[in-house]
Structure formats: structure tokens, C-alpha cells
Motif scaffolding. Structure first.
Motif, PDB file in Angstrom:
ATOM      1  N   PHE A 235      44.373  40.308  55.174  1.00 34.84           N
ATOM      2  CA  PHE A 235      43.698  40.491  53.888  1.00 34.84           C
ATOM      3  C   PHE A 235      42.824  39.305  53.493  1.00 34.84           C
ATOM      4  O   PHE A 235      41.877  39.473  52.712  1.00 34.84           O
ATOM      5  N   THR A 236      43.116  38.127  54.006  1.00 35.00           N
ATOM      6  CA  THR A 236      42.313  36.950  53.645  1.00 35.00           C
ATOM      7  C   THR A 236      41.189  36.689  54.637  1.00 35.00           C
ATOM      8  O   THR A 236      40.369  35.804  54.409  1.00 35.00           O
ATOM      9  N   SER A 237      41.150  37.455  55.717  1.00 35.47           N
ATOM     10  CA  SER A 237      40.102  37.295  56.724  1.00 35.47           C
ATOM     11  C   SER A 237      39.059  38.402  56.568  1.00 35.47           C
ATOM     12  O   SER A 237      39.225  39.340  55.788  1.00 35.47           O
ATOM     13  N   SER A 238      37.962  38.299  57.319  1.00 28.87           N
ATOM     14  CA  SER A 238      36.924  39.318  57.311  1.00 28.87           C
ATOM     15  C   SER A 238      37.487  40.642  57.843  1.00 28.87           C
ATOM     16  O   SER A 238      38.306  40.642  58.773  1.00 28.87           O
ATOM     17  N   PRO A 239      37.124  41.788  57.277  1.00 28.96           N
ATOM     18  CA  PRO A 239      36.093  41.982  56.237  1.00 28.96           C
ATOM     19  C   PRO A 239      36.613  41.916  54.801  1.00 28.96           C
ATOM     20  O   PRO A 239      35.834  41.989  53.859  1.00 28.96           O
ATOM     21  N   HIS A 240      37.933  41.798  54.615  1.00 30.53           N
ATOM     22  CA  HIS A 240      38.496  41.831  53.258  1.00 30.53           C
ATOM     23  C   HIS A 240      38.167  40.561  52.468  1.00 30.53           C
ATOM     24  O   HIS A 240      37.662  40.631  51.349  1.00 30.53           O
ATOM     25  N   LYS A 241      38.532  39.421  53.040  1.00 33.84           N
ATOM     26  CA  LYS A 241      38.265  38.112  52.442  1.00 33.84           C
ATOM     27  C   LYS A 241      38.793  37.973  51.006  1.00 33.84           C
ATOM     28  O   LYS A 241      38.113  37.477  50.116  1.00 33.84           O
ATOM     29  N   LEU A 242      40.019  38.446  50.794  1.00 30.80           N
ATOM     30  CA  LEU A 242      40.642  38.283  49.483  1.00 30.80           C
ATOM     31  C   LEU A 242      41.113  36.847  49.305  1.00 30.80           C
ATOM     32  O   LEU A 242      41.426  36.163  50.283  1.00 30.80           O
ATOM     33  N   LYS A 243      41.173  36.401  48.082  1.00 30.25           N
ATOM     34  CA  LYS A 243      41.605  35.038  47.768  1.00 30.25           C
ATOM     35  C   LYS A 243      42.950  35.069  47.048  1.00 30.25           C
ATOM     36  O   LYS A 243      43.224  35.968  46.254  1.00 30.25           O
ATOM     37  N   LYS A 244      43.761  34.065  47.308  1.00 29.29           N
ATOM     38  CA  LYS A 244      45.068  33.983  46.661  1.00 29.29           C
ATOM     39  C   LYS A 244      44.895  33.599  45.196  1.00 29.29           C
ATOM     40  O   LYS A 244      44.159  32.674  44.860  1.00 29.29           O
ATOM     41  N   VAL A 245      45.600  34.317  44.315  1.00 28.31           N
ATOM     42  CA  VAL A 245      45.547  34.057  42.879  1.00 28.31           C
ATOM     43  C   VAL A 245      46.967  33.977  42.323  1.00 28.31           C
ATOM     44  O   VAL A 245      47.924  34.396  42.977  1.00 28.31           O
ATOM     45  N   THR A 246      47.088  33.449  41.121  1.00 27.62           N
ATOM     46  CA  THR A 246      48.404  33.301  40.499  1.00 27.62           C
ATOM     47  C   THR A 246      48.951  34.622  39.985  1.00 27.62           C
ATOM     48  O   THR A 246      50.142  34.902  40.089  1.00 27.62           O
ATOM     49  N   PHE A 247      48.048  35.444  39.447  1.00 30.07           N
ATOM     50  CA  PHE A 247      48.475  36.697  38.836  1.00 30.07           C
ATOM     51  C   PHE A 247      47.311  37.670  38.854  1.00 30.07           C
ATOM     52  O   PHE A 247      46.155  37.263  38.761  1.00 30.07           O
ATOM     53  N   ILE A 248      47.608  38.973  38.986  1.00 28.89           N
ATOM     54  CA  ILE A 248      46.545  39.982  39.013  1.00 28.89           C
ATOM     55  C   ILE A 248      46.634  40.875  37.785  1.00 28.89           C
ATOM     56  O   ILE A 248      45.775  40.857  36.913  1.00 28.89           O
ATOM     57  N   SER A 249      47.696  41.657  37.707  1.00 27.53           N
ATOM     58  CA  SER A 249      47.852  42.627  36.629  1.00 27.53           C
ATOM     59  C   SER A 249      49.304  43.070  36.577  1.00 27.53           C
ATOM     60  O   SER A 249      50.014  43.039  37.588  1.00 27.53           O
ATOM     61  N   SER A 250      49.739  43.498  35.411  1.00 32.71           N
ATOM     62  CA  SER A 250      51.103  44.016  35.285  1.00 32.71           C
ATOM     63  C   SER A 250      51.237  45.396  35.897  1.00 32.71           C
ATOM     64  O   SER A 250      52.309  45.982  35.879  1.00 32.71           O
ATOM     65  N   HIS A 251      50.135  45.931  36.417  1.00 34.32           N
ATOM     66  CA  HIS A 251      50.171  47.177  37.171  1.00 34.32           C
ATOM     67  C   HIS A 251      50.568  46.924  38.631  1.00 34.32           C
ATOM     68  O   HIS A 251      50.909  47.856  39.353  1.00 34.32           O
ATOM     69  N   VAL A 252      50.461  45.674  39.071  1.00 35.15           N
ATOM     70  CA  VAL A 252      50.534  45.361  40.495  1.00 35.15           C
ATOM     71  C   VAL A 252      51.896  44.805  40.894  1.00 35.15           C
ATOM     72  O   VAL A 252      52.452  43.943  40.218  1.00 35.15           O
ATOM     73  N   GLY A 253      52.418  45.295  42.034  1.00 35.04           N
ATOM     74  CA  GLY A 253      53.663  44.777  42.595  1.00 35.04           C
ATOM     75  C   GLY A 253      54.843  45.707  42.402  1.00 35.04           C
ATOM     76  O   GLY A 253      54.751  46.741  41.735  1.00 35.04           O
TER      77      GLY A 253
END
Length: 402
Positions: A235-253
């Protein structure tokens, strides 16, 4: 520097601990420059628990013992604050042996740094699972599978939030990676899985859910860590290239991770991560879950209509204007009676302080939130408690603040 400035304290407090006590304990740690954590890592300095027997066999407890982290009672925090310095954990140890007892057995305990250096010298085994194999072993997380995994007893051992906003499409891609563990009597009888929730934040299905959830069930810690790393790199590599974050949403997880994140946010206090009054509001939710809100209201909360809440809030706003000196015509006692007429209480006190108004405003917001979520059946308060994005946004945009 505060007394906990060099401490990262992991809390494991069960459902018997009241919300106010949890909040006060976290506040003591944070106010004294400590870091509150809900996951045991090598950076953890202390683990504070209220149920020694349960924590001795929990995943967090076993990890703490593995890393040589002292597992202490909540009195450790109180004693340190009262004394004004970090007290010795041995006097508050509830699991394991003190340093003196270990020495008496003739056992010399290596430092954590020595252990890490020793581990690096050992040739580590490698997992043979490849990324291509994962596609065929992913189970959709729909609440029921043919895989035997205890959904009630698992703990979140590790997690990572990943996100990327695409300015062209105006869409946000996300992924939540989690390691779930159900501890058995030993390593071989424990259960492991990777929980993956991924998709696009702006796209919801007919039930209001975002993204898709799937699980990878594994038999060893080695394979579990390896698969977590594989997915993280994907997920952090191409083509996704997502970045690590502290929090996204209370919908997630997963439900458990949402609860962990709620605890983390409530421990931060005045953080921008979540509005302070939303944190206070959680107290009312916990109270209702424990059956304590019935001690405050003389009618069931479900029976209070939104029109009544609006009348109560109007009365509170009028009292606030009187206390601020903005309005000179209002009668505080009369307005207080109007509030109690809208939302009946068992005990009535004059609302003549800003603190009293703030508490009742939180109650109004909770009653309003309850009315919104009952019809939608978003979640059960008797199980895990986690805000969805709509609820957090609703309370973040309160009509007025005290």
C-alpha cells in the motif's frame, strides 16, 4: 519537565473501571509530560492495570513480561504524582517478580538493550508466504466465516493507518492494517490474523459502510508479522503510494481498533484530533452503557424528543447570556426550571455556573445523538463504543460553546 516525561505508559483497564476514573488517570499522566499508549511496544516503560489476574494472561501482559516491562497497579500513578517524582515500580508490581526477588533466585536479568543486541546476532527464521499467495487466502469479514476465530476475545497487537488524497479525482484512498491476537495457553494455541480495511472514504455502499474488509488467518507470529509487512509495503509503494497517518476516520478499522482510538483521543485532552466537548460526551455514553444515566433522568432517554432538547438548549443559552452579562432580563432560576421541564431530572439544582451549563449541554447533545442513532441502529452501547464520522462531525459543529 514532568515526572512522567521519560515514560510511555500502556493502560489496560477493564470495563469495571468507571469512565471518570479512566479520564482522571490519563490526565495525571499527560499533565506530567507522560505518553499514554494502548499498545505494548519496546518503547513502553510501564504497564498500568486494574485486574492483575486478567492482565497476566492477556496479550499486552505477556508482551510486557517478554520485554521486561513492569506491570503495576493504578496506585503507581497516584503515588508518583503525590510524591512529585517517579516512584520505584517494584512497590506496585502486580504481575511478575521485583528486581530484588529476581536477584535472590540467582537469575541475572539482561538489560533490554542487551536482549536486542543478542537477538540481532541470532539468525532469524523467515516466512515463505508471498504477496501473490495472499489473494487466494483472504476471507471477507462479514461477521461469520468457516474459520474458528474468537471475535470477542481478540486484542489489537499492532496497527497502521494509511491514506492518500488525489487532487484530480478529489477522492481519498485509505487502508487500515491490524494484527489481531487471541491468546491461548501457549504460543501454539494462540490465534492470529491480519485485518485489512481499505477503499475510498468518499464512497459508501447502501448500508452506509465505506471500503471493504477482509482477514488473513495465520498460524504463527512469524507469518503474521511477515504478512503485515508485505501488505504495508504494497500500500505504501507504487501505484498506491499511501502515507502513514495518525488517524483517518471513526468509520475505519475493526470495532476493537475504533475503541482503542477513542481511548487515545479522549486521553489527549485539548488536542485538535477531537473536540474537547466530544471527549466529555463520551462520559455520558459510558454511563448509559453501565446503566447509570437512569440515575440522572426521571424518564427514559429514548422517550425525549428533539423538540424537548431544543427547548432545553434554548434555556441553557439564555442562562449563559445572563451569566456573561449580555442579558439582564433573564431569571436564572426560572430558566433553570424551563430546562428541567424540557428534560426531566430526578435531582434538580440551580444552573448558575458555566460548568453546570456545560455539563447539561453535553447531556443535551447526547440525547440528541441518541435520537439520531436509535433509528439508524448504528451500534449498540452495550458492546464497543465508537463514533462514526457523521456523529463526530455533528458534535464538532455544536451551535454554541460555553
Amino acid at each position: 519537565m514532568g515526572i512522567f516525561s521519560r515514560c510511555q505508559i500502556t493502560l489496560e483497564l477493564d470495563s469495571t473501571v468507571k469512565f471518570k476514573f479512566k479520564t482522571a488517570l490519563k490526565k495525571k499522566i499527560v499533565d506530567n509530560d507522560g505518553v499514554v499508549s494502548f499498545i505494548v511496544t519496546k518503547k513502553t516503560t510501564h504497564m498500568v492495570v486494574n485486574n492483575a489476574e486478567k492482565s497476566a494472561d492477556s496479550y499486552k501482559g505477556r508482551m510486557a513480561q517478554k520485554y521486561g516491562i513492569p506491570i503495576v497497579s493504578t496506585d503507581f500513578v497516584d503515588a508518583s504524582v503525590e510524591k512529585g517524582e517517579l516512584v520505584e515500580p517494584d512497590d506496585f508490581l502486580v504481575v511478575g517478580k521485583t528486581a530484588a526477588e529476581q536477584f535472590q533466585t540467582g537469575k541475572i536479568i539482561a538489560s533490554q538493550q542487551d536482549k536486542e543486541n543478542s537477538d540481532k546476532k541470532k539468525k532469524r527464521q523467515k516466512s515463505t508466504i508471498s504477496l501473490s499467495q495472499l489473494k487466494s487466502v483472504a476471507w471477507p469479514h462479514s461477521g461469520s466465516t468457516n474459520v474458528d476465530f474468537n471475535e470477542d476475545q481478540y486484542e489489537v497487537a499492532r496497527y497502521a493507518f494509511l491514506k492518500k488524497f488525489d487532487s484530480r479525482s478529489q477522492l481519498t484512498s485509505f487502508a487500515s492494517l491490524e494484527i489481531h491476537v487471541v491468546m491461548g495457553h501457549d504460543v501454539s494455541s494462540s490465534q492470529y490474523r491480519i485485518f485489512l480495511h481499505s477503499g475510498t472514504l468518499e464512497k459508501k455502499d447502501k448500508s452506509g459502510e465505506i471500503g471493504s474488509k477482509c482477514c488473513y488467518y495465520l498460524s504463527t507470529v512469524l507469518d503474521t508479522e511477515h504478512v503485515f509487512t508485505l501488505l504495508y509495503k504494497q500500500f505504501t509503494s507504487s501505484p498506491h503510494k499511501l502515507k502513514k497517518v495518525t488517524f483517518i476516520s471513526s468509520h475505519v478499522g475493526s470495532d476493537k481498533l475504533k475503541k482503542v482510538m477513542l481511548d487515545i483521543r479522549s486521553s489527549i485532552g485539548a488536542s485538535e484530533m477531537i473536540p474537547g466537548q466530544v471527549t466529555d460526551l463520551v462520559g455520558y455514553i459510558w454511563n448509559e452503557a453501565n446503566g447509570e444515566l437512569s440515575d440522572v433522568l426521571s424518564v427514559p432517554v429514548e422517550g425525549i424528543k428533539l423538540e424537548q432538547v431544543e427547548k432545553a438548549e434554548a434555556a441553557l443559552l439564555s442562562i449563559k447570556l445572563v451569566l456573561d452579562g449580555t442579558s439582564k432580563d433573564g431569571d436564572v432560576q426560572k430558566l433553570t426550571n424551563e430546562f428541567y421541564s424540557a428534560i426531566p431530572h430526578k435531582q434538580k439544582t440551580t444552573l448558575d455556573t458555566k460548568r453546570a451549563i456545560a455539563e447539561k449541554q453535553d447531556l443535551c447533545q447526547f440525547v440528541c445523538w441518541k435520537s439520531l442513532t436509535v433509528a439508524q441502529a448504528v451500534f449498540s452501547l452495550n458492546r464497543s463504543i465508537d463514533f462514526d464520522a457523521y456523529t463526530v462531525e455533528y458534535f464538532s459543529r455544536s451551535r454554541w460553546r460555553v
